[in-house]
Design a protein around this motif. Structure first.
Motif, short mmCIF file in Angstrom:
data_model
loop_
_atom_site.label_atom_id
_atom_site.label_comp_id
_atom_site.label_asym_id
_atom_site.label_seq_id
_atom_site.Cartn_x
_atom_site.Cartn_y
_atom_site.Cartn_z
N VAL A 134 -9.01 -5.68 -2.32
CA VAL A 134 -8.54 -4.30 -2.23
C VAL A 134 -9.69 -3.37 -2.57
O VAL A 134 -10.42 -3.59 -3.55
CB VAL A 134 -7.37 -4.03 -3.20
N ALA B 4 -7.47 3.56 1.03
CA ALA B 4 -7.48 2.19 0.51
C ALA B 4 -7.49 1.23 1.68
O ALA B 4 -7.13 1.58 2.81
CB ALA B 4 -6.27 1.93 -0.38
N MET C 267 -10.57 0.93 -2.89
CA MET C 267 -9.98 2.26 -2.94
C MET C 267 -11.08 3.28 -3.18
O MET C 267 -12.02 3.04 -3.95
CB MET C 267 -8.93 2.33 -4.06
N PRO D 276 -6.28 -0.27 -7.81
CA PRO D 276 -6.58 -1.41 -6.93
C PRO D 276 -5.95 -2.71 -7.40
O PRO D 276 -5.45 -3.50 -6.58
CB PRO D 276 -8.11 -1.48 -6.96
N LEU E 278 0.83 -1.20 0.00
CA LEU E 278 0.00 0.00 0.00
C LEU E 278 0.86 1.25 0.00
O LEU E 278 0.62 2.20 -0.76
CB LEU E 278 -0.93 -0.01 1.21
#
Length: 706
Positions: free
Chosen positions: A633, A389, A635, A652, A373
């Motif tokens: 994930v 995120a 975002m 992502p 990240l």
């Protein structure tokens, strides 16, 4: 008369004085001291002097009597408190709540919650450096005063006045004994019926009024009579808050340095002693440099007071204390918070016991997610962006191995976007539409026509879904429709199999959020959390069984080997047949292999997944898996601001790839459990529901009355 022979006869008077003392010699006139003549006093001066002498005698008369009365009263008060003081052993652990120690999957400590207490220590068992550092910092005359230090109070008043404060504001001149009395709340214990919470109770105990100071002094004097100096210091070392949820020297030593209080060196002891003035602000886990600077001041005080030689002080200053690996990592803050939420309140937030929780966390995977990240946001996101995120990595059985709830990874108690944020899922929901169709007997190569398509929705009117590209592609297979994330085919399939059935399949896979009732269900109009979505994808990987994500493996009380709670797996009931799951995994692998999720492709390793982008790009998702792990994930912005130039197949997918590359370092590549060859057109298995026609178009025609 008789002749005397010429001699004169002696007189009788001469005989009388033969034994008389000789006369004292007179001093010479020059050496004789003359008496000064008496001076006549001024009657007015004499009058006022007499009044002054009378006033002074009166004051003395009043003072010694008042002093005697005060001494009696204080003595009685001290005696009264003395009788009420318990044995010193009962004063060492004064927490109203217990602690929770969290262990990772390998049994290593990675987080603490609650009021941490490492165990009782004494002034004799802790490191001598810690004992000396505390005395040098907090009360240099500790072993000389009777509990109250008039010299220290006078010095504190002078400093306060010099700095423009009130005499009792700021520096208090409190001794260690007085501070211990305050920590004991002058013997008043926490009562839920009296105080609304523990914070109110503590605030009341810390009041600094004059009356409170007097009571504190009396309590301190009684303690000095009841206990030895080292016993008082022992209570202080066990009760003092040292930041990071640690109460007492042993808990702080374990919390920050991973060792016992008896093993602390000079630098570490100085750091702990320095925390006593402002434990939260100076906590080394909050600001290590600030804590080290404060520790250097303590080292200098120790040298000035003779506890350290110049050479020992120089060594300590040159080698400041550093955090242990566990304390420095501060791993899994979001994960620890989530595990605490899933545990019963009476064993977590409201516990009065010391609890040990073993979890599913893999610290290597946690670091991989955090580093991935950070890498993407530092290298591929514009400076100043407020976008957030979240990442979750779990095993196929639902065991969560890593969790990042936001860009600030070293936090505790923060908003967790992985578990608390409910956001529209977009096309990341489509695998459950196709899972339903495959379970009903369709295959990855069943054909659907991508063409303009509209539905009349009662109460809303005409609704016509469009593809992201605003184009149509004619006859496409289900696999191709998913690979390109086409909207029209997804809606058609959902309508053909029935929205209710799609909702049921998604719900059975673990998506517990309210699912949309309209046809937009197929396009991810419903909201869900990243945790739910990742768990649902784990169900696809494990062959079609539902999954309940879990992080708590075992919960037990400190000192008890038998767990109170245990979890071995999150796998539940089967949702779709394994054959359907294998086809779906194959379809999802094509998304990564040349489809909308191509940027998530892993070098030398099979992967499958699905992108998701909501309306106006307010949310962007990528969820997928390898044979080993599932990862999700998300975002977006916390305030629902649209993302600029971001789709699920963009950042992502790149975050997902960076995470999974790190997660799989050193692991051999394994094939996905998916369909490998084109299946022959055979009758649908009996355990599946067989439609009247294997053509989705025919079903749609019947549905629309054509």
């Amino acid at each position: 008369m008789k002749s005397t022979g010429g001699k004169k006869p002696q007189l009788a008077a001469d005989k009388r004085y033969t034994k008389a003392k000789p006369a004292a010699r007179r001093k010479p006139a020059a050496k004789r001291k003359r008496r000064a003549p008496a001076r006549k006093r001024n009657p007015i001066v004499a009058f006022f002097r007499g009044i002054l002498r009378w006033i002074l005698r009166l004051l003395w008369w009043i003072t010694w009597r008042v002093t005697a009365v005060v001494a009696v009263v204080v003595g009685l008060a001290v005696a009264y408190v003395y009788v009420s003081l318990p044995d010193v052993a009962h004063l060492l652990d004064g927490r109203a709540r217990g602690s929770v120690t969290l262990l990772d999957r390998d049994g290593e400590v990675f987080a603490w919650r609650g009021d941490q207490f490492g165990g009782a220590v004494t002034a004799e068992t802790v490191s001598r450096h810690l004992k000396n550092a505390v005395v040098a910092t907090e009360d240099r005359r500790f072993y000389m005063h009777p509990g109250v230090d008039p010299i220290g109070i006078a010095s504190a008043v002078r400093i306060n006045l010099r700095e423009g404060r009130g005499p009792l504001s700021g520096h208090g001149g409190s001794t260690i004994t007085q501070q211990t009395a305050k920590l004991l709340c002058l013997g008043v214990e926490f009562d839920k019926d009296t105080w609304k919470d523990e914070a109110t109770y503590i605030a009341d105990c810390r009041r600094g009024s004059l009356g409170r100071k007097i009571k504190e002094a009396i309590y301190a004097l009684a303690m000095e009579v009841k206990y030895t100096k080292d016993e008082i210091l022992s209570v202080y070392l066990n009760r003092a808050y040292l930041g990071g949820g640690a109460y007492g020297a042993e808990a702080a030593a374990q919390r920050y340095f991973g060792k016992h209080a008896a093993q602390l060196n000079v630098a570490e002891s100085a750091m702990l002693a320095g925390l006593l003035t402002a434990p939260s602000t100076l906590s080394p886990t909050s600001n290590l440099e600030r804590s080290q600077n404060r520790a250097s001041v303590v080292v200098q005080l120790m040298q000035e007071q003779g506890y350290l030689s110049a050479s020992d002080a120089a060594v300590a200053l040159a080698n400041p204390a550093v955090l242990s690996a566990a304390a420095e990592a501060q791993a899994g803050g979001y994960f620890a918070d989530w595990v605490m939420e899933t545990a019963p309140d009476y064993f977590a937030r409201d516990t009065t016991e010391d609890v040990i929780i073993k979890s599913t966390l893999d610290q290597r995977i946690q670091r991989a997610a955090e580093d991935a990240l950070t890498f993407i946001f530092e290298n591929k996101v514009r400076d100043g962006s407020k976008a957030q995120a979240a990442i979750i990595v779990m095993s196929a059985d639902g065991a969560v191995r890593g969790m990042v709830g936001g860009r600030k990874t070293k936090v505790s108690g923060a908003f967790n976007r992985a578990t608390q944020a409910k956001r529209q899922t977009g096309s990341a929901f489509k695998p459950f539409v196709y899972a339903t169709a495959l379970e009903m007997g369709y295959h990855y190569d069943s054909v659907i026509v991508d063409e303009p398509y509209c539905l009349n929705i009662p109460g809303s009117g005409r609704w016509c879904p469009e593809n992201y590209t605003r184009k149509h592609y004619g006859r496409v297979t289900l696999a191709e429709a998913l690979r390109q994330s086409l909207n029209v085919p997804a809606v058609k399939v959902s309508e053909s199999v029935g929205r209710d059935l799609v909702r049921r399949v998604a719900s059975d896979f673990g998506i517990e959020s309210d699912l949309a009732a309209g046809p937009a269900l197929a396009l991810g109009a419903s909201e869900s959390t990243l945790l739910e979505m990742t768990g649902a994808y784990a169900g696809i990987l494990n062959g079609g069984s539902s999954v309940t994500p879990y992080g708590l493996v075992e919960l037990r009380l400190l000192g008890d080997d038998n767990p109170m709670i245990a979890t071995t797996s999150g796998i539940g009931e089967r949702v779709i047949q394994r054959a359907a799951a294998e086809e779906l995994i194959y379809m999802m692998s094509r998304v990564v292999n040349g489809g909308t999720g191509a940027r998530a492709a892993l070098p030398g390793r099979e992967a499958a997944g699905k992108t998701g982008t909501t309306q106006a790009a307010r949310d962007a998702w990528f969820l997928g898996f390898t044979a080993d792990y599932v990862a999700g994930v998300w975002m977006g912005y916390d305030d629902n601001t649209p993302l600029s130039g971001v789709t699920g197949g963009g950042l992502p997918a790149e975050i997902w790839k960076e995470t999974m590359v790190r997660v799989h370092e050193g692991l051999p590549a394994k094939p996905l459990p998916m369909l490998r060859a084109k299946p022959k057109q055979q009758p649908v298995r009996q355990q599946r529901r067989k439609p009247r026609d294997n053509s989705i178009e025919n079903l749609l025609n019947r549905l629309l009355g054509r």
